[in-house]
Design a protein around this motif. Structure first.
Motif, PDB file in Angstrom:
ATOM      1  N   ASN A 125      14.528  47.339  17.449  1.00 53.05           N
ATOM      2  CA  ASN A 125      13.725  47.359  18.154  1.00 53.05           C
ATOM      3  C   ASN A 125      12.075  47.183  17.101  1.00 53.05           C
ATOM      4  OD1 ASN A 125      11.657  46.129  20.567  1.00 53.05           O
ATOM      5  ND2 ASN A 125      11.606  48.748  20.782  1.00 53.05           N
TER       6      ASN A 125
ATOM      7  N   LEU B 191      18.594  51.765  19.049  1.00 50.21           N
ATOM      8  CA  LEU B 191      17.743  49.972  19.263  1.00 50.21           C
ATOM      9  C   LEU B 191      16.409  50.541  18.461  1.00 50.21           C
ATOM     10  CD1 LEU B 191      17.880  51.396  23.158  1.00 50.21           C
ATOM     11  CD2 LEU B 191      18.855  49.921  22.062  1.00 50.21           C
ATOM     12  N   PHE B 192      16.132  51.582  17.967  1.00 44.36           N
ATOM     13  CA  PHE B 192      14.853  51.308  17.273  1.00 44.36           C
ATOM     14  C   PHE B 192      15.223  51.024  16.202  1.00 44.36           C
ATOM     15  CE2 PHE B 192      13.615  53.669  12.791  1.00 44.36           C
ATOM     16  CZ  PHE B 192      12.194  54.028  12.958  1.00 44.36           C
TER      17      PHE B 192
ATOM     18  N   THR C 172      17.366  43.675  25.078  1.00 42.43           N
ATOM     19  CA  THR C 172      17.517  43.519  23.593  1.00 42.43           C
ATOM     20  C   THR C 172      17.180  42.109  23.748  1.00 42.43           C
ATOM     21  OG1 THR C 172      18.255  43.985  22.146  1.00 42.43           O
ATOM     22  CG2 THR C 172      17.322  46.395  23.128  1.00 42.43           C
TER      23      THR C 172
ATOM     24  N   LYS D 157      19.592  55.810  20.471  1.00 37.47           N
ATOM     25  CA  LYS D 157      18.418  55.190  19.839  1.00 37.47           C
ATOM     26  C   LYS D 157      18.232  55.011  18.603  1.00 37.47           C
ATOM     27  CE  LYS D 157      16.979  58.814  22.981  1.00 37.47           C
ATOM     28  NZ  LYS D 157      16.201  60.410  23.368  1.00 37.47           N
TER      29      LYS D 157
ATOM     30  N   GLU E 246      10.550  53.147  18.395  1.00 36.34           N
ATOM     31  CA  GLU E 246      11.541  54.338  19.048  1.00 36.34           C
ATOM     32  C   GLU E 246      11.354  54.009  20.400  1.00 36.34           C
ATOM     33  OE1 GLU E 246      12.997  56.943  18.155  1.00 36.34           O
ATOM     34  OE2 GLU E 246      11.919  57.530  15.845  1.00 36.34           O
ATOM     35  N   ALA E 247      12.460  54.076  20.944  1.00 38.06           N
ATOM     36  CA  ALA E 247      12.767  53.632  22.215  1.00 38.06           C
ATOM     37  C   ALA E 247      12.084  54.365  23.225  1.00 38.06           C
ATOM     38  CB  ALA E 247      13.975  54.064  22.794  1.00 38.06           C
TER      39      ALA E 247
ATOM     40  N   LYS F  15      10.936  48.439  31.733  1.00 37.63           N
ATOM     41  CA  LYS F  15      11.823  48.103  30.487  1.00 37.63           C
ATOM     42  C   LYS F  15      10.242  46.713  29.133  1.00 37.63           C
ATOM     43  CE  LYS F  15      15.044  44.811  32.148  1.00 37.63           C
ATOM     44  NZ  LYS F  15      15.044  43.860  32.895  1.00 37.63           N
TER      45      LYS F  15
ATOM     46  N   ASN G 179       9.992  49.032  26.276  1.00 37.16           N
ATOM     47  CA  ASN G 179      11.132  48.859  24.674  1.00 37.16           C
ATOM     48  C   ASN G 179      11.137  47.385  24.622  1.00 37.16           C
ATOM     49  OD1 ASN G 179      11.573  51.220  24.526  1.00 37.16           O
ATOM     50  ND2 ASN G 179      12.515  51.464  26.722  1.00 37.16           N
ATOM     51  N   THR G 180       9.973  46.548  24.378  1.00 37.60           N
ATOM     52  CA  THR G 180      10.156  45.053  24.043  1.00 37.60           C
ATOM     53  C   THR G 180       9.363  44.732  23.441  1.00 37.60           C
ATOM     54  OG1 THR G 180       8.307  43.897  25.701  1.00 37.60           O
ATOM     55  CG2 THR G 180      11.019  44.101  26.300  1.00 37.60           C
TER      56      THR G 180
END
Length: 742
Positions: free
Chosen positions: A438, A434-435, A404, A431, A442-443, A81, A84-85
């Motif tokens: 974030n 999230l890209f 997120t 994806k 890239e995740a 987790k 991806n932060t």
């Protein structure tokens, strides 16, 4: 220089941000070295990251404890987790966690915790091999020592961080086991109950808090730290409230600005005295370790400082000043709280509109309060397929958004019923979303934790080894069935020549390196290692481990490297060609059972030894028995030889020893003896060690050393009566850590 602030809870983190911190370090509600702090949840973390980054403040997460194997699956779940932060770095102690991050989570930046007590060049190179981007240097170092290590760090592309304000530990970090032995609360697990700060029976020197130090403050040392090349200034205080954090950070920020503007720090530290403090000292930084570092009172000195600074000569005026001080503190707390409440860490809401028709791409439009964007599928939708799209199916695919800093607040689904899209297209859409959310990164896909196999290489019969520190016991090395380790001193520089002669004349002796080797003593130890080139060594210092690895000298990791899990062992083998290791005596029988040693790797365990509670660079005899010297000089380390006792109220006493050439050590009054482990693990360990150094405790031996060694040999040969004979011959003893673990 970065100003790094503590954040024990959400309010403290907000206070640090408001006060101008460049970075904050904080812990989640598990896996960190301040278990008694309120800490934060993962949900809080996402909002705090958004808030901090909006104020140009970085956030470092503390995972700075040692781990045991059953915790690794949960740890991996957390790392999957965190990767991806937008976390700016993880602060790590455990060598197994270093290994896992460097292998499976390469995008995460790692900082070496103060718990690793980094104090020599080899340790920095060791940590560089583990991909550390930053190292928190030992609190006991002087400016001169810090400057030398910072030069090494810069050559290895590592940043240095120095502790500049807050509570001192009297022990070298990571090497204090007092709370672990007495109460089962390991400092290496963030559960330290601080028994060092307890009240003790009055010492001969008249002190009731003989292990109690003043607080650290390098407030007037900015120029020297800047000239030394230090990258980050760390404030301690994750156990302290938001008003403390705000006041200290704001005062330090003001001092930094003044220094940058004028080239010199100011002389005004009045505000630092208004919050919790035990008076201040910069003795370690100045390289002048004096008796003035101690304070025989655990309470805050803020009020006392106010009254001392007051010109009041009447009791009524003193009381009036004191009341005004408390009113000022209460008002400040109220004002800060109001500012904190204005800062929101709530997740940002997302509105999602899903649209499209047969023969066109699926379109997902996302709207936030201050921005919007849309993503499209790469293939067209069709009315043919086995799983038609609906809002429930799509939201199930997009639920990762809620991990997120955003959450799905509202969805509008306008697709006609029956339309289909391949599963992989929904994954692609997720994806893409999230890209963007974030920060255009890239995740990273989740990684399954690596299950280690149990290698079937049973040990027929574990060997016995003995640790000695006296030339009177050298003849023990004539026994071909016994490995004999010789304890090397902390003060290596002046002992080097004598040790060379000793080991050249007694080749079977195996060097046992201590945990602490600073400055010239470390350099002398490295030179000696290269000159002697022993058959192998045991080291409790990772700097010496690095040098042995670089020179191709086989080495065993000692028990004070705090090895508690299989991945630490695997990392040492793969990255540093370590061929064996002592497991930490802090872990229990059940925690040892979970260990999976690497193939062709040897495990060792100390079954009898005096129990180290802490090791200190400070002179512990100043507050205990008194000392005619007011400060430590070069002769103290080499020549001083003393022993004393201190007794916590209503508890058993501790032994305080200063041996020639070594730092001050506090020992448990009763030695450790664990005969059960040989029966519990008949095929796991390659060898067991007994410590026969000349350390006087309350444990008495009825046998001479050779008789005792033979009895231990009988026990390892599974002599049914040997264990009972050992417990009758060596009394009293404890083995509480083997039962309670960490």
């Amino acid at each position: 220089m970065e100003l790094l602030a503590p954040g024990g809870d959400v309010d403290a983190i907000k206070a640090a941000i408001l006060a101008g911190a460049d970075a904050v370090y904080c812990g989640l509600n598990k896996f960190n070295a301040r278990n008694r702090a309120a800490n934060i949840s993962f949900e809080d973390l996402q909002g705090l990251l958004r808030l901090a980054h909006a104020h140009h403040c970085e956030v470092f997460l503390t995972l700075n404890i040692v781990f045991v194997d059953p915790e690794i699956p949960a740890l991996f779940k957390l790392l999957n987790k965190l990767v991806n932060t937008r976390i700016d770095g993880l602060i790590v102690q455990d060598l197994g966690l270093f290994y896992l991050i460097s292998r499976y989570f390469k995008t995460i930046k790692v900082h070496a915790s103060t718990q690793l007590t980094t104090h020599n060049a080899g340790q920095i190179q060791f940590l560089s091999e583990l991909n550390a981007q930053r190292v928190n240097l030992s609190r006991e170092l002087s400016i001169k020592e810090i400057k030398a290590l910072t030069l090494v760090a810069q050559k290895n592309s590592i940043l240095t961080e120095v502790f500049v304000h807050g509570s001192y530990c009297i022990s070298f970090s990571g090497l204090c086991y007092m709370s672990s032995v007495h109460g089962g609360n390991s400092g290496n697990r963030g559960r330290c109950s601080q028994p060092c700060r307890d009240q003790y029976e009055t010492t001969p020197a008249g002190k009731n808090y003989p292990l109690h130090l003043k607080d650290n403050s390098a407030f007037f040392d900015l120029k020297e730290l800047y000239d030394a090349g230090v990258d980050s200034l760390k404030i301690e205080g994750r156990m302290k409230g938001f008003e403390y954090v705000y006041t200290v950070v704001k005062t330090w920020k003001k001092q930094l600005r003044s220094f940058y503007k004028n080239g010199e720090p100011t002389n005004d530290d009045r505000d630092l005295h208004k919050v919790f403090n035990r008076h201040f000292s910069n003795a370690f930084l100045r390289g002048k370790i004096t008796q003035d570092l101690f304070i025989d009172n655990p309470m805050s000195r803020s009020t006392q400082h106010l009254l001392a600074a007051s010109d009041a000569d009447l009791k009524t005026k003193t009381t009036k000043d004191q009341m005004a001080f408390y009113e000022e503190k209460d008002q400040l707390k109220t004002d800060i709280k109001k500012e904190i409440e204005r800062l929101s860490i709530a997740k940002t809401p997302l509105s999602i509109v899903v649209s499209g028709q047969c023969g066109t791409p699926l379109k997902v439009s996302l709207k936030m309060p201050d921005a919007s964007f849309e993503v499209h599928s790469e293939t067209n939708m069709s009315d043919k397929g086995t799983e038609p799209l609906d809002d429930k199916a799509l939201l199930s695919r997009l639920k990762a958004i809620n991990d997120t800093a955003y959450f799905i607040d509202h969805t509008t689904f306008t697709l006609k019923p029956g339309l289909c899209l391949p599963f992989k297209e929904l994954t692609t859409i997720k994806k893409k979303i999230l890209f963007v959310l974030n920060g255009s990164r890239e995740a990273v896909p989740a990684v399954n934790w690596p299950v280690l196999k149990k290698h079937s290489t049973p040990i027929e019969k574990p060997a016995l080894s003995v640790l000695i520190d006296s030339i009177e016991d050298i003849d023990l090395s004539n026994d071909p069935t016994l490995s004999v380790y010789f304890q090397l001193p902390n003060g290596f520089k002046n002992a080097k020549d004598g040790l060379t002669d000793l080991f050249l004349k007694n080749r079977p002796l195996i060097p046992w390196f201590p945990s602490i080797l600073i400055g010239e003593d470390y350099k002398a130890a490295v030179d000696w290692l290269g000159h002697l080139w022993p058959q192998f060594i045991v080291t409790n210092n990772s700097g010496i481990a690095f040098e042995a690895f670089k020179k191709g000298i086989p080495w065993i990791a000692g028990p004070f490297l705090n090895l508690t899990n299989s991945y630490a062992l695997l990392g040492l083998k793969e990255k540093f060609n370590c061929f064996g290791a002592f497991l930490s005596n802090e872990i229990s029988e059940q925690q040892i059972r979970a260990i999976r040693k690497p193939a062709d790797f040897h495990l060792y365990y100390s079954i009898y030894h005096p129990v180290v509670l802490m090791t200190s660079r400070q002179c512990l005899f100043h507050p205990i028995t008194g000392c005619p010297k007011k400060h430590i000089d070069d002769h103290c380390l080499q020549d001083c030889e003393k022993q004393a006792r201190i007794t916590p109220l209503k508890k058993n006493p501790f032994i305080v020893e200063k041996a020639k050439g070594n730092y001050h050590t506090v020992y448990n009054a009763t030695n450790f003896l664990n005969t059960a482990i040989a029966k519990d693990f008949p095929h796991l360990f390659s060898g067991f060690m007994i410590d026969l150094r000349a350390i006087k405790t309350d444990t008495k031996r009825a046998l001479d050393k050779k008789e005792l060694i033979q009895l231990f040999k009988n026990h390892l040969s599974l002599d049914a009566d040997a264990a009972e004979q050992l417990h009758q011959s060596v009394q009293p003893t404890i083995h509480t850590q083997y039962k309670q673990g960490i």
